[in-house]
Motif scaffolding. Structure first.
Motif, PDB file in Angstrom:
ATOM      1  N   GLU A 182       1.686  10.998  -4.568  1.00 22.04           N
ATOM      2  CA  GLU A 182       0.736   9.739  -4.203  1.00 22.04           C
ATOM      3  C   GLU A 182       1.000   8.503  -4.860  1.00 22.04           C
ATOM      4  O   GLU A 182       1.122   7.351  -4.201  1.00 22.04           O
ATOM      5  CB  GLU A 182      -0.512  10.294  -3.992  1.00 22.04           C
ATOM      6  CG  GLU A 182      -0.630  11.354  -2.974  1.00 22.04           C
ATOM      7  CD  GLU A 182      -2.117  11.872  -3.016  1.00 22.04           C
ATOM      8  OE1 GLU A 182      -2.901  11.593  -4.006  1.00 22.04           O
ATOM      9  OE2 GLU A 182      -2.519  12.680  -1.899  1.00 22.04           O
ATOM     10  N   GLU A 183       1.233   8.623  -6.353  1.00 20.08           N
ATOM     11  CA  GLU A 183       1.324   7.343  -7.120  1.00 20.08           C
ATOM     12  C   GLU A 183       2.810   6.976  -6.822  1.00 20.08           C
ATOM     13  O   GLU A 183       2.797   5.623  -6.812  1.00 20.08           O
ATOM     14  CB  GLU A 183       1.373   7.950  -8.657  1.00 20.08           C
ATOM     15  CG  GLU A 183      -0.095   8.193  -8.927  1.00 20.08           C
ATOM     16  CD  GLU A 183      -0.099   8.726 -10.398  1.00 20.08           C
ATOM     17  OE1 GLU A 183       0.773   8.931 -11.147  1.00 20.08           O
ATOM     18  OE2 GLU A 183      -1.388   8.990 -11.080  1.00 20.08           O
TER      19      GLU A 183
ATOM     20  N   LEU B 161       4.222   6.785  -4.018  1.00 18.12           N
ATOM     21  CA  LEU B 161       4.464   6.378  -2.487  1.00 18.12           C
ATOM     22  C   LEU B 161       3.310   5.185  -2.326  1.00 18.12           C
ATOM     23  O   LEU B 161       3.203   4.833  -1.356  1.00 18.12           O
ATOM     24  CB  LEU B 161       3.951   7.502  -1.686  1.00 18.12           C
ATOM     25  CG  LEU B 161       5.019   8.546  -1.602  1.00 18.12           C
ATOM     26  CD1 LEU B 161       4.909   9.565  -0.751  1.00 18.12           C
ATOM     27  CD2 LEU B 161       6.546   7.709  -1.132  1.00 18.12           C
ATOM     28  N   SER B 162       2.149   4.866  -3.579  1.00 19.25           N
ATOM     29  CA  SER B 162       1.443   3.742  -3.318  1.00 19.25           C
ATOM     30  C   SER B 162       1.789   2.686  -4.153  1.00 19.25           C
ATOM     31  O   SER B 162       2.862   2.514  -4.861  1.00 19.25           O
ATOM     32  CB  SER B 162       0.145   4.262  -3.722  1.00 19.25           C
ATOM     33  OG  SER B 162      -0.493   5.641  -3.243  1.00 19.25           O
ATOM     34  N   GLY B 163       1.176   1.340  -3.957  1.00 16.95           N
ATOM     35  CA  GLY B 163       1.255   0.168  -4.581  1.00 16.95           C
ATOM     36  C   GLY B 163       2.039  -0.735  -3.629  1.00 16.95           C
ATOM     37  O   GLY B 163       2.679  -0.306  -2.586  1.00 16.95           O
TER      38      GLY B 163
ATOM     39  N   PRO C 262       6.222   0.600  -3.388  1.00 18.63           N
ATOM     40  CA  PRO C 262       6.356   2.146  -3.294  1.00 18.63           C
ATOM     41  C   PRO C 262       7.901   2.657  -3.333  1.00 18.63           C
ATOM     42  O   PRO C 262       8.869   1.840  -2.834  1.00 18.63           O
ATOM     43  CB  PRO C 262       5.632   2.678  -2.199  1.00 18.63           C
ATOM     44  CG  PRO C 262       5.633   1.482  -1.300  1.00 18.63           C
ATOM     45  CD  PRO C 262       5.754   0.458  -1.842  1.00 18.63           C
TER      46      PRO C 262
ATOM     47  N   ARG D  35       0.871  10.500   5.687  1.00 12.46           N
ATOM     48  CA  ARG D  35       1.352   9.208   5.470  1.00 12.46           C
ATOM     49  C   ARG D  35       1.641   8.562   6.949  1.00 12.46           C
ATOM     50  O   ARG D  35       2.564   9.325   7.671  1.00 12.46           O
ATOM     51  CB  ARG D  35       2.160   8.705   4.521  1.00 12.46           C
ATOM     52  CG  ARG D  35       1.759   9.280   3.074  1.00 12.46           C
ATOM     53  CD  ARG D  35       2.495   8.794   1.811  1.00 12.46           C
ATOM     54  NE  ARG D  35       2.090   7.704   1.671  1.00 12.46           N
ATOM     55  CZ  ARG D  35       1.116   7.467   0.623  1.00 12.46           C
ATOM     56  NH1 ARG D  35       0.347   8.249   0.160  1.00 12.46           N
ATOM     57  NH2 ARG D  35       1.074   6.170   0.383  1.00 12.46           N
TER      58      ARG D  35
END
Length: 342
Positions: A243-244, A246-248, A251, A273
């Motif tokens: 999740e980290e 794939l985030s921001g 990603p 997602r």
């Protein structure tokens, strides 16, 4: 004492002996021994009476004395990392098939990725006088095995190399497989690729990470710190890492999963997602063909069979230098690894 009491008193721990068989059949102990061991010198009628006594009493031959005379137990030990891991099912079955073809019994157990438990289990098998060992190691120092190897216990290490002892090893090409899988993602347009792997002390995890870095370097891609995560393969840890990544604002667009357990959790995270994410996993997983998961596949059966064949060659007297066999992996494209960057 009633019949029930007598039955419970003798039900466990009082196996019939050859003396019991001899008394029931009305013959001498040597005659029973000849029948049990298929030796000549017994008339058909006497053999029939002895066999009837054996069947009636439920007698089973105790091989302990024969083991002491012959120096072989016709048994081998297999120490796995985790009996629940799907990779080890076909590996164990292949070892068992080879053992059975050689008239040997397979005894296996799990180290649960604990070096101390591995050592305890290995030495327990040695104490039971197994003829040989196939070990998927949890630790990296196997000097505790030196006295057993010198005493004649044939040993083959599988999946990961032995530490500080010279023995036969059968491995899969973790480095080459990971390099091919990541290069496959790069060939489909990905530049931001995350790697989630097992604990860094595990040889296969570090080899697969090395393959990831090699593929990225070959493509001229600089790996950012947040793109790599090694640690436990527990779902919670893997989910957090995925999740980290794939985030921001920037990603990763693809993930490379370092083993089958990581792949399963990655599939779940990606399914939640909206944005498509490419995925290649190391090791096949159940239903991967139906789910369209691209994988780097190891032939677990070939690994187990090759290891067992090496072991029995040693037991048959082969005395060549310890061999290191590295079996190739196979890229199986099924759709998830062929998605372009979103």
């Amino acid at each position: 004492m009633d019949r029930t009491a007598r039955h419970s008193e003798t039900r466990y721990g009082n196996r019939p002996t050859m003396k019991d068989v001899a008394a029931r059949a009305g013959v001498g102990l040597k005659t029973v021994s000849r029948v049990v061991n298929s030796e000549p010198g017994v008339t058909p009628d006497t053999e029939r009476r002895v066999q009837e006594a054996i069947d009636a009493l439920g007698f089973r031959r105790n091989d302990s004395a024969r083991v002491l005379r012959k120096g072989r137990t016709a048994s081998i030990g297999l120490v796995l990392e985790d009996l629940a891991d799907p990779f080890y099912g076909p590996l164990s079955r292949a070892v068992e098939e080879v053992a059975r073809a050689h008239g040997a019994l397979l005894i296996n157990g799990s180290s649960a990725e604990d070096p101390e438990r591995e050592q305890e289990l290995v030495l327990a098998l040695c104490a039971r006088r197994v003829d040989g060992l196939i070990v998927i190691p949890a630790g990296d120092d196997h000097r505790y095995l030196e006295p057993e190897i010198k005493a004649g216990i044939a040993t083959v290490f599988v999946d990961r190399p032995a530490g500080h002892v010279d023995v036969d090893m059968v491995l899969s090409d973790s480095f080459g497989g990971a390099r091919e899988g990541v290069a496959h993602l790069i060939a489909h347009g990905h530049r931001r690729i995350g790697f989630i792997g097992d604990q860094p002390r595990i040889h296969t995890a570090t080899e697969r990470l090395r393959g990831y870095h090699a593929a990225m370097r070959d493509a001229g891609i600089t790996v950012e710190d947040g793109w790599v995560s090694l640690g436990s393969t527990e779902p919670e840890r893997v989910r957090t890492a995925a999740e980290e990544m794939l985030s921001g604002p920037e990603p990763v667009t693809a993930l490379f999963a370092g083993n089958n357990r990581v792949t399963v959790t990655a599939v779940r995270v990606i399914a939640e997602r909206k944005r498509p994410v490419a995925l290649v996993g190391f090791d096949d997983i159940e239903l991967a063909d139906l789910l369209g998961i691209t994988v780097i596949s190891q032939d677990a059966s070939a690994v187990g069979r090759t290891a067992a064949e090496h072991l029995f060659r040693r037991l048959d007297g082969a005395d060549h230098a310890p061999a290191r066999v590295e079996l190739p992996t196979t890229l199986i494209p099924r759709g998830s690894g062929e998605l372009p960057p979103a």
